[in-house]
Design a protein around this motif. Structure first.
Motif, PDB file in Angstrom:
ATOM      1  N   LEU A  16       0.848  -0.467  -0.109  1.00  0.00           N
ATOM      2  CA  LEU A  16      -0.257  -0.287  -0.031  1.00  0.00           C
ATOM      3  C   LEU A  16       0.938   1.302  -0.260  1.00  0.00           C
ATOM      4  O   LEU A  16       0.727   2.095  -0.758  1.00  0.00           O
ATOM      5  N   LYS A  19       2.002   2.665  -3.043  1.00  0.00           N
ATOM      6  CA  LYS A  19       0.848   3.446  -3.631  1.00  0.00           C
ATOM      7  C   LYS A  19       0.907   4.775  -3.481  1.00  0.00           C
ATOM      8  O   LYS A  19       0.779   5.536  -4.439  1.00  0.00           O
TER       9      LYS A  19
ATOM     10  N   LYS B  38      -8.098  10.073  -3.141  1.00  0.00           N
ATOM     11  CA  LYS B  38      -8.485   8.390  -3.223  1.00  0.00           C
ATOM     12  C   LYS B  38      -8.574   7.802  -1.683  1.00  0.00           C
ATOM     13  O   LYS B  38      -8.267   6.408  -1.349  1.00  0.00           O
ATOM     14  N   LYS B  39     -10.020   8.537  -0.654  1.00  0.00           N
ATOM     15  CA  LYS B  39     -10.233   8.149   0.452  1.00  0.00           C
ATOM     16  C   LYS B  39      -9.989   6.795   0.475  1.00  0.00           C
ATOM     17  O   LYS B  39      -9.567   6.130   1.391  1.00  0.00           O
ATOM     18  N   ASP B  40     -11.095   6.087  -0.668  1.00  0.00           N
ATOM     19  CA  ASP B  40     -11.423   4.857  -0.666  1.00  0.00           C
ATOM     20  C   ASP B  40     -10.496   3.233  -0.535  1.00  0.00           C
ATOM     21  O   ASP B  40     -10.581   2.589  -0.659  1.00  0.00           O
ATOM     22  N   GLN B  41      -9.814   3.753  -1.745  1.00  0.00           N
ATOM     23  CA  GLN B  41      -8.944   2.541  -2.468  1.00  0.00           C
ATOM     24  C   GLN B  41      -7.880   2.869  -1.906  1.00  0.00           C
ATOM     25  O   GLN B  41      -7.168   1.885  -2.033  1.00  0.00           O
ATOM     26  N   LEU B  42      -6.995   4.375  -1.851  1.00  0.00           N
ATOM     27  CA  LEU B  42      -5.532   4.223  -0.206  1.00  0.00           C
ATOM     28  C   LEU B  42      -5.398   4.200   0.886  1.00  0.00           C
ATOM     29  O   LEU B  42      -5.564   4.149   1.425  1.00  0.00           O
TER      30      LEU B  42
END
Lengths: 201, 201
Positions: A16, A19, B38-42
């Protein structure tokens, strides 16, 4: 890593972290190890800060900025001149202009540029809210601070068109030589623009 | 930033991100914005992964590695040869050697090098536990994979001395030309060592 050398939690943390912009697979490993070693000084407070951001950050319904309050700190600041609005593509542009601290005004974040091939039309950007804000009457000048790219300029033309019926001055950023820049390294377009817009010395 | 343009939570997030190795003040801002967008994805999964690391990561009481279990994944892996122990300064060195995957053995992490000027003596490093592990009898070879620095070599000499009474072979990494390296760019010490340790072709 080819074989399991640590629990899956550490692998996942590294994946993570890789990213995050600015970190790659290699620096993500270094970052993960540093975070683990500085558990109390860095990992704990950073996790808390990220949890708080996750909880509180929202998009400002007025201007499209991100902040922990809505309306955002800038929109709710009474000392900012409400007569001028700077239109930017992205929140990062807003932050850059605020660092320059050149003008004490408000912003409007489009959230991108028109790009029909990517399926981004006027409805995908915060254009309707911009027109409404200007139509409300308080704004006297809209500064289009979009990037000097083809998409940016296309968007600027579209916005000028949308705002043409309203009683508002539409301006754009000056083109020219960057402060500290060397002529030798500049492209022809910039040099031509800088010559055309020359000012008295 | 000169004036408040966002809630203190965002500023704090940027400040803490800037302390992560690989990120500076500028890239920390970019990282923070990316995380927020990218709150939800990252942001959410990374916060969860960091929280889990915070909860579960501990130092292996056998070898000094960091992992989510104690003894760590490597120490508790029955397929690893218990007769060879690679001694490293830091967990990052252990990870580097595991990426090379050259040997299926166990490790011992010193946690640094001897450095009397910085107040780091034998008691500040995991040396006692190393001697105890070797004295237990299962280990037949200790490979000193410390850095080729003055501190690393001093530490290697000290360790050799400490292990001299025990029935164990102490070896060190070979010096030589890095694979893919060009002679032209190598220092004299490396070239001399590579010549001295030349092998039959």
């Amino acid at each position: 890593m080819s074989k399991r050398i640590a629990g899956p939690e550490i692998e996942r943390l590294i994946q993570l972290l890789a990213k995050v912009p600015g970190l790659g697979p290699r620096s993500a490993r270094r970052a993960a190890l540093h975070l683990i070693k500085k558990k109390d000084q860095l990992l704990a407070p950073l996790t808390a800060a990220m949890g708080e951001a996750l909880d509180k950050v929202r998009v400002c319904s007025t201007c499209g900025n991100v902040d922990t309050s809505d309306p955002c700190t800038i929109c709710s600041d009474p000392r900012r001149d409400p007569a001028t609005l700077i239109v930017v593509e992205d929140v990062s542009d807003l932050w850059a202009l605020e660092r320059a601290a050149a003008m004490n005004v408000r912003y409007h974040v489009l959230g991108g540029t028109l790009s029909p091939l990517d399926g981004i039309g006027p409805d995908q950007l915060n254009i309707r809210t911009l027109v409404d804000r200007v139509a409300a009457g308080e704004v006297k000048e809209v500064i289009l601070a979009v990037n000097a790219t083809v998409e940016g300029q296309t968007t600027a033309h579209y916005l000028t068109d949308q705002l043409s019926d309203l009683d508002v001055k539409v301006t754009r950023l000056a083109h020219g030589v960057p402060v500290g820049g060397e002529l030798d390294y500049l492209d022809e377009g910039t040099l031509t623009a800088a010559l055309k817009s020359r000012t008295a010395f």
